[in-house]
Write an enzyme that holds these catalytic residues in place. Structure first.
Site, mmCIF file in Angstrom:
data_model
loop_
_atom_site.group_PDB
_atom_site.id
_atom_site.type_symbol
_atom_site.label_atom_id
_atom_site.label_comp_id
_atom_site.label_asym_id
_atom_site.label_seq_id
_atom_site.Cartn_x
_atom_site.Cartn_y
_atom_site.Cartn_z
ATOM 1 C CB SER A 138 -0.873 0.062 1.264
ATOM 2 O OG SER A 138 -1.846 -0.915 1.243
ATOM 3 C CG HIS A 184 -2.897 -2.374 -3.351
ATOM 4 N ND1 HIS A 184 -1.836 -3.236 -3.230
ATOM 5 C CD2 HIS A 184 -3.201 -1.982 -2.101
ATOM 6 C CE1 HIS A 184 -1.537 -3.359 -1.958
ATOM 7 N NE2 HIS A 184 -2.338 -2.605 -1.244
ATOM 8 C CG HIS A 209 -4.826 -7.309 0.418
ATOM 9 N ND1 HIS A 209 -4.975 -6.441 -0.635
ATOM 10 C CD2 HIS A 209 -3.785 -6.863 1.149
ATOM 11 C CE1 HIS A 209 -4.048 -5.493 -0.545
ATOM 12 N NE2 HIS A 209 -3.307 -5.723 0.526
ATOM 13 C CE1 TYR A 212 -8.833 -6.119 1.583
ATOM 14 C CE2 TYR A 212 -6.997 -6.699 3.006
ATOM 15 C CZ TYR A 212 -7.565 -5.867 2.056
ATOM 16 O OH TYR A 212 -6.871 -4.795 1.589
ATOM 17 C CD GLU A 213 -8.322 -7.177 -2.764
ATOM 18 O OE1 GLU A 213 -8.778 -6.772 -3.828
ATOM 19 O OE2 GLU A 213 -7.109 -7.146 -2.466
ATOM 20 C CB ALA A 272 0.738 -0.396 4.849
ATOM 21 C CG MET A 322 -5.216 -6.589 7.094
ATOM 22 S SD MET A 322 -6.652 -5.653 6.545
ATOM 23 C CE MET A 322 -6.878 -4.510 7.915
ATOM 24 C CB SER A 323 -0.614 -8.357 2.766
ATOM 25 O OG SER A 323 0.429 -7.541 3.267
ATOM 26 C CG ASN A 325 -1.926 2.178 11.465
ATOM 27 O OD1 ASN A 325 -1.656 1.768 10.326
ATOM 28 N ND2 ASN A 325 -2.505 1.423 12.378
ATOM 29 C CG HIS A 350 -7.131 2.534 3.404
ATOM 30 N ND1 HIS A 350 -6.089 1.638 3.573
ATOM 31 C CD2 HIS A 350 -7.193 2.778 2.076
ATOM 32 C CE1 HIS A 350 -5.553 1.349 2.395
ATOM 33 N NE2 HIS A 350 -6.204 2.026 1.469
HETATM 34 N N1 HPA Z 1 -3.752 -3.389 11.024
HETATM 35 C C1 HPA Z 1 -3.762 -4.215 9.971
HETATM 36 N N2 HPA Z 1 -3.293 -3.866 8.782
HETATM 37 C C2 HPA Z 1 -2.781 -2.641 8.647
HETATM 38 C C3 HPA Z 1 -2.745 -1.731 9.703
HETATM 39 C C4 HPA Z 1 -3.262 -2.131 10.963
HETATM 40 O O1 HPA Z 1 -3.263 -1.383 11.958
HETATM 41 N N3 HPA Z 1 -2.160 -0.603 9.216
HETATM 42 C C5 HPA Z 1 -1.855 -0.841 7.919
HETATM 43 N N4 HPA Z 1 -2.238 -2.073 7.557
#
Ligand code: HPA
Length: 266
Positions: free
Chosen positions: A24, A55, A77, A79-80, A107, A205-206, A229, A241
């Site tokens: 990302s 993406h 991903h 989750y898609e 990310a 998540m990846s 973050n 996001h």
């Molecule tokens: N959690 C999961 N995936 C992420 C996060 C998060 O805080 N930040 C960026 N991708």
């Protein structure tokens, strides 16, 4: 898959040595590639196209100095909702094109409270917490072993090269364990607390499925997270996001210089 590989080979002149999966907001690294040949994911039969903002969907072949590379700008991903097979398909294609090294980036949310948004974290290990493994199913022994050793999932020599490169560039590089949650929800504060207790430094998540498949195919892996973050519950503010994209954009020059320096040394 053979058809896709044949198609790609018909378009490129040299086979890549290194593959990069750009997470990302980190896709701009592809600007550094010289003598680019771009193949859009849509052109490739069976190649999944990500629906996530930040993406795009391009394979970019070319060279950085003497090194032949291919970058995946944008990834799919779990989750898609397209199934784990499809999630790892592009990684299988890159590996079967002949890359020797895969650099995965993402990310991630910082779980380790000594981290700050904007930090880069060298992934030293991972925890697969998504309840799925891309190697479930029949195993082709000609590709890799049924029971894959993951003691060195993130290649030690590549990790050392990365640490030396960061030091040379005066980049404060964090290190730690990445824990894969399926998403698409961000974690709850209780899940983040749990992640910390079990030894995670970052959540995301990846990455983990791609790493497993590359390891299975004997490709050495380097993983770098951009901490966009602090994970949920650490600061008293909601996650968004937009902030993930904003921070990865802010960090991308540091990220670009680090990757470029690593590529010089491998
Ligand atoms: N959690 C999961 N995936 C992420 C996060 C998060 O805080 N930040 C960026 N991708």
């Amino acid at each position: 898959m053979n058809k896709t590989i044949e198609y790609i080979k018909s378009k490129i002149e040299k086979t890549p040595d290194v593959g990069l999966i750009l997470g990302s907001g980190l896709g701009d690294f592809a600007d550094n590639i010289e003598n680019k040949i771009v193949i859009k994911y849509e052109e490739l039969e069976d190649f999944p196209v990500s629906t996530v903002k930040g993406h795009s969907g391009e394979l970019i072949f070319g060279n950085i100095g003497d090194l032949e590379v291919v970058a995946m700008k944008g990834r799919i991903h779990f989750y898609e909702g397209i199934g784990i097979e499809k999630v790892v398909y592009p990684t299988k294609v890159l590996c079967d094109l002949g890359i020797k090294i895969l650099i995965v980036t993402n990310a991630a949310g910082g779980v380790n409270e000594s981290f700050n948004p904007g930090d880069l974290m060298l992934i030293t290990d991972h925890i697969n917490f998504a309840g799925v493994n891309p190697l479930i199913g029949p195993n082709d022994d000609s590709i890799g072993p049924r029971f894959l050793d993951q003691s060195y999932a993130y290649d030690r020599e590549l990790r050392n090269i990365t640490k030396v490169a960061a030091k040379k560039l005066n980049i404060d590089l964090q290190e730690g364990t990445y824990m894969w949650f399926s998403g698409p929800t961000y974690e709850t504060p209780a899940e983040v607390k749990f992640a910390r207790i079990v030894g995670a430094d970052a959540v995301g998540m990846s990455t983990v499925p791609e790493v497993i498949v590359a390891n299975h195919r004997g490709v050495r892996v380097l993983g770098i997270s951009c901490i966009t973050n602090m994970a949920a519950g650490i600061l008293d503010e909601p996650l968004d996001h937009k902030d993930v994209i904003e921070v990865s954009n802010r960090v991308k020059d540091k990220f670009k210089t680090l990757i470029t320096e690593i590529l010089k040394e491998i």
